[in-house]
Enzyme design. Structure first.
Site, PDB file in Angstrom:
ATOM      1  N   HIS A  27      30.213  12.428 113.801  1.00 26.49           N
ATOM      2  CA  HIS A  27      28.534  13.680 114.412  1.00 26.49           C
ATOM      3  C   HIS A  27      28.299  14.395 115.078  1.00 26.49           C
ATOM      4  O   HIS A  27      28.988  12.777 116.077  1.00 26.49           O
ATOM      5  CB  HIS A  27      27.329  12.755 113.626  1.00 26.49           C
ATOM      6  CG  HIS A  27      26.452  14.077 112.847  1.00 26.49           C
ATOM      7  ND1 HIS A  27      25.476  15.061 114.191  1.00 26.49           N
ATOM      8  CD2 HIS A  27      25.851  14.717 112.300  1.00 26.49           C
ATOM      9  CE1 HIS A  27      25.084  15.290 113.707  1.00 26.49           C
ATOM     10  NE2 HIS A  27      25.633  15.067 112.171  1.00 26.49           N
ATOM     11  N   SER A  57      21.953  24.255 109.452  1.00 27.20           N
ATOM     12  CA  SER A  57      21.410  24.900 108.596  1.00 27.20           C
ATOM     13  C   SER A  57      21.539  25.244 107.705  1.00 27.20           C
ATOM     14  O   SER A  57      21.078  27.110 106.702  1.00 27.20           O
ATOM     15  CB  SER A  57      20.695  26.130 109.922  1.00 27.20           C
ATOM     16  OG  SER A  57      20.622  25.946 110.462  1.00 27.20           O
ATOM     17  N   GLY A  82      21.102  18.714 106.820  1.00 29.04           N
ATOM     18  CA  GLY A  82      20.077  17.688 107.635  1.00 29.04           C
ATOM     19  C   GLY A  82      18.582  18.007 107.132  1.00 29.04           C
ATOM     20  O   GLY A  82      18.651  17.083 105.936  1.00 29.04           O
ATOM     21  N   GLY A  83      17.824  18.884 107.719  1.00 31.85           N
ATOM     22  CA  GLY A  83      16.632  18.985 107.176  1.00 31.85           C
ATOM     23  C   GLY A  83      16.013  19.132 105.962  1.00 31.85           C
ATOM     24  O   GLY A  83      14.930  18.334 105.388  1.00 31.85           O
ATOM     25  N   GLU A 143      30.561  21.324 111.040  1.00 32.59           N
ATOM     26  CA  GLU A 143      29.220  21.391 111.516  1.00 32.59           C
ATOM     27  C   GLU A 143      29.634  21.986 113.222  1.00 32.59           C
ATOM     28  O   GLU A 143      29.010  21.819 114.143  1.00 32.59           O
ATOM     29  CB  GLU A 143      28.783  20.661 111.350  1.00 32.59           C
ATOM     30  CG  GLU A 143      28.127  19.185 110.616  1.00 32.59           C
ATOM     31  CD  GLU A 143      27.096  19.128 109.933  1.00 32.59           C
ATOM     32  OE1 GLU A 143      26.912  18.681 109.121  1.00 32.59           O
ATOM     33  OE2 GLU A 143      27.200  17.650 111.009  1.00 32.59           O
ATOM     34  N   GLU A 195      26.054  15.127 117.227  1.00 34.34           N
ATOM     35  CA  GLU A 195      25.036  13.970 117.766  1.00 34.34           C
ATOM     36  C   GLU A 195      25.496  13.133 118.675  1.00 34.34           C
ATOM     37  O   GLU A 195      24.897  12.278 119.685  1.00 34.34           O
ATOM     38  CB  GLU A 195      23.248  13.669 116.788  1.00 34.34           C
ATOM     39  CG  GLU A 195      22.915  15.297 116.724  1.00 34.34           C
ATOM     40  CD  GLU A 195      22.454  15.451 114.984  1.00 34.34           C
ATOM     41  OE1 GLU A 195      22.069  14.258 114.996  1.00 34.34           O
ATOM     42  OE2 GLU A 195      22.487  16.600 115.423  1.00 34.34           O
ATOM     43  N   ASN A 243      22.341  13.911 105.059  1.00 34.42           N
ATOM     44  CA  ASN A 243      22.341  13.365 106.079  1.00 34.42           C
ATOM     45  C   ASN A 243      20.685  13.744 106.253  1.00 34.42           C
ATOM     46  O   ASN A 243      20.325  13.975 107.397  1.00 34.42           O
ATOM     47  CB  ASN A 243      22.796  13.590 107.443  1.00 34.42           C
ATOM     48  CG  ASN A 243      22.921  13.289 108.365  1.00 34.42           C
ATOM     49  OD1 ASN A 243      22.326  12.044 108.870  1.00 34.42           O
ATOM     50  ND2 ASN A 243      23.938  13.716 109.858  1.00 34.42           N
ATOM     51  N   TRP A 244      20.267  11.796 106.495  1.00 35.73           N
ATOM     52  CA  TRP A 244      19.082  12.112 106.855  1.00 35.73           C
ATOM     53  C   TRP A 244      18.209  11.568 107.707  1.00 35.73           C
ATOM     54  O   TRP A 244      17.076  11.529 108.970  1.00 35.73           O
ATOM     55  CB  TRP A 244      17.904  10.823 105.544  1.00 35.73           C
ATOM     56  CG  TRP A 244      18.016  11.236 104.391  1.00 35.73           C
ATOM     57  CD1 TRP A 244      18.758  12.396 103.572  1.00 35.73           C
ATOM     58  CD2 TRP A 244      17.590   9.809 103.355  1.00 35.73           C
ATOM     59  NE1 TRP A 244      17.910  12.453 102.600  1.00 35.73           N
ATOM     60  CE2 TRP A 244      17.593  11.280 102.184  1.00 35.73           C
ATOM     61  CE3 TRP A 244      16.733   8.883 103.377  1.00 35.73           C
ATOM     62  CZ2 TRP A 244      17.141  10.384 100.895  1.00 35.73           C
ATOM     63  CZ3 TRP A 244      16.603   8.308 101.309  1.00 35.73           C
ATOM     64  CH2 TRP A 244      16.950   9.019 100.535  1.00 35.73           C
ATOM     65  N   LYS A 245      18.701  11.074 109.056  1.00 26.64           N
ATOM     66  CA  LYS A 245      19.128  10.935 109.622  1.00 26.64           C
ATOM     67  C   LYS A 245      17.854   9.992 110.406  1.00 26.64           C
ATOM     68  O   LYS A 245      18.028   9.029 109.715  1.00 26.64           O
ATOM     69  CB  LYS A 245      18.788  12.614 110.985  1.00 26.64           C
ATOM     70  CG  LYS A 245      20.429  13.885 110.663  1.00 26.64           C
ATOM     71  CD  LYS A 245      20.156  14.904 111.584  1.00 26.64           C
ATOM     72  CE  LYS A 245      21.466  15.558 111.079  1.00 26.64           C
ATOM     73  NZ  LYS A 245      20.945  16.720 112.038  1.00 26.64           N
ATOM     74  N   GLY A 248      19.843  22.405 112.938  1.00 23.87           N
ATOM     75  CA  GLY A 248      18.818  21.955 113.206  1.00 23.87           C
ATOM     76  C   GLY A 248      17.824  23.617 113.843  1.00 23.87           C
ATOM     77  O   GLY A 248      17.020  23.218 114.462  1.00 23.87           O
TER      78      GLY A 248
HETATM   79  P1  13P Z   1      20.483  20.861 110.078  1.00 16.84           P
HETATM   80  O1  13P Z   1      21.159  20.953 107.881  1.00 16.84           O
HETATM   81  O2  13P Z   1      19.309  20.076 109.700  1.00 16.84           O
HETATM   82  O3  13P Z   1      20.833  22.081 110.915  1.00 16.84           O
HETATM   83  O4  13P Z   1      21.829  19.118 110.105  1.00 16.84           O
HETATM   84  C1  13P Z   1      23.122  19.695 109.522  1.00 16.84           C
HETATM   85  C2  13P Z   1      23.792  18.119 110.101  1.00 16.84           C
HETATM   86  O5  13P Z   1      23.948  18.238 111.374  1.00 16.84           O
HETATM   87  C3  13P Z   1      23.781  17.122 109.172  1.00 16.84           C
HETATM   88  O6  13P Z   1      24.828  16.394 109.357  1.00 16.84           O
END
Ligand code: 13P
Length: 251
Positions: free
Chosen positions: A92, A210, A231-232, A164, A94, A6-8, A170
């Site tokens: 998600h 994470s 994510g990251g 999640e 977010e 997930n590149w956000k 994050g």
């Molecule tokens: P991180 O891996 O940056 O914690 O993000 C997880 C995420 O929200 C994937 O959708």
């Protein structure tokens, strides 16, 4: 096993193309792990062009529940299909936290995604306050039911759930393998209640929050963890590919 990145809201077009190309070139043989890249909408078509025909597929990070119309700034399931998407992340945390998405709106989107042949990656997860109050299982079970109740089982491999925990996204703080496994087993039993035990066994339940090369082996070797939503660590090829290799080992 499924590993999704997930590149956000990150990267520009050259960086997105470079990342997709690097991942694709490192995964040329057929692999037992499904890999899905979820860039910003603006890069979907370009990323699909780069990975098309490989083991890598493409997903979006959200979509609207209607198929067309006066919804400025939105995108529909059929539009996503037309640029090569096979998957879509829905609900998600977010989106729930910053854009007012609710279990009810997520359910409408899940139904629409299934109708249009997209595989929804349905996200659930409790906040730190909820976990500290001992409410994590109740909250997550409610989200699973809220997002999926009344949705017809779309078939093997056609529905994915991602656990999640909000406090792990994050933050560098990961759920321990035992904590994650316990919640994944709980989610699977909720899915068995909504569909059937046999169907629930074929729904991939991803862990997200994470996940990185250092903890991927321990998380992915848990019996009810079927992959990761990253994510990251998905924003650079090396850590992402290291997680894909961990998924291959966990098989
Ligand atoms: P991180 O891996 O940056 O914690 O993000 C997880 C995420 O929200 C994937 O959708």
């Amino acid at each position: 096993m499924l590993i999704a990145g997930n590149w956000k809201m990150n990267l520009d077009m050259p960086a997105a193309r470079h990342l997709a190309g690097s991942i694709r070139n490192s995964l040329e043989d057929p692999r037992p792990v499904e890999v899905v890249l979820c860039p910003a909408y603006a890069y979907l078509d370009a990323v699909y062009g780069l990975v098309h025909g490989s083991v890598v597929s493409v997903g979006a990070q959200n979509m609207h529940a209607q198929d067309a119309g006066a919804f400025t700034g939105e995108i529909s399931a059929s539009m996503l299909r037309s640029v090569g998407c096979s998957h879509v992340i829905l609900g998600h945390s977010e989106r729930r936290q910053y854009f007012g998405e609710t279990d009810a709106s997520v359910r409408e989107k899940v139904a629409q995604a299934v109708l249009f042949g997209l595989v929804p990656i349905v996200c659930v997860g409790e906040s730190l306050v909820e976990r500290d109050a001992g409410q994590a299982e109740r909250v997550v079970a409610g989200q699973v039911r809220g997002a999926l109740k009344g949705v017809a089982y779309p078939g093997k491999g056609r529905l994915v759930v991602a656990y999640e925990p909000v406090w792990a996204i994050g933050t560098g703080r990961t759920a321990s393998p035992d904590e994650a496994q316990a919640m994944h087993a709980h989610i699977r039993s909720e899915l068995a209640g909504l569909f059937s035990t046999g169907d629930a066994a074929h729904i991939d339940i991803l862990y997200g929050g994470s996940m990185k090369p250092e903890n991927a082996d321990d998380l992915l070797s848990q019996p009810d963890i079927d992959g990761g939503l990253i994510g990251g660590a998905s924003l650079q090829a090396d850590p992402f590919l290291a997680i894909v290799r961990a998924a291959m080992r966990a098989g």
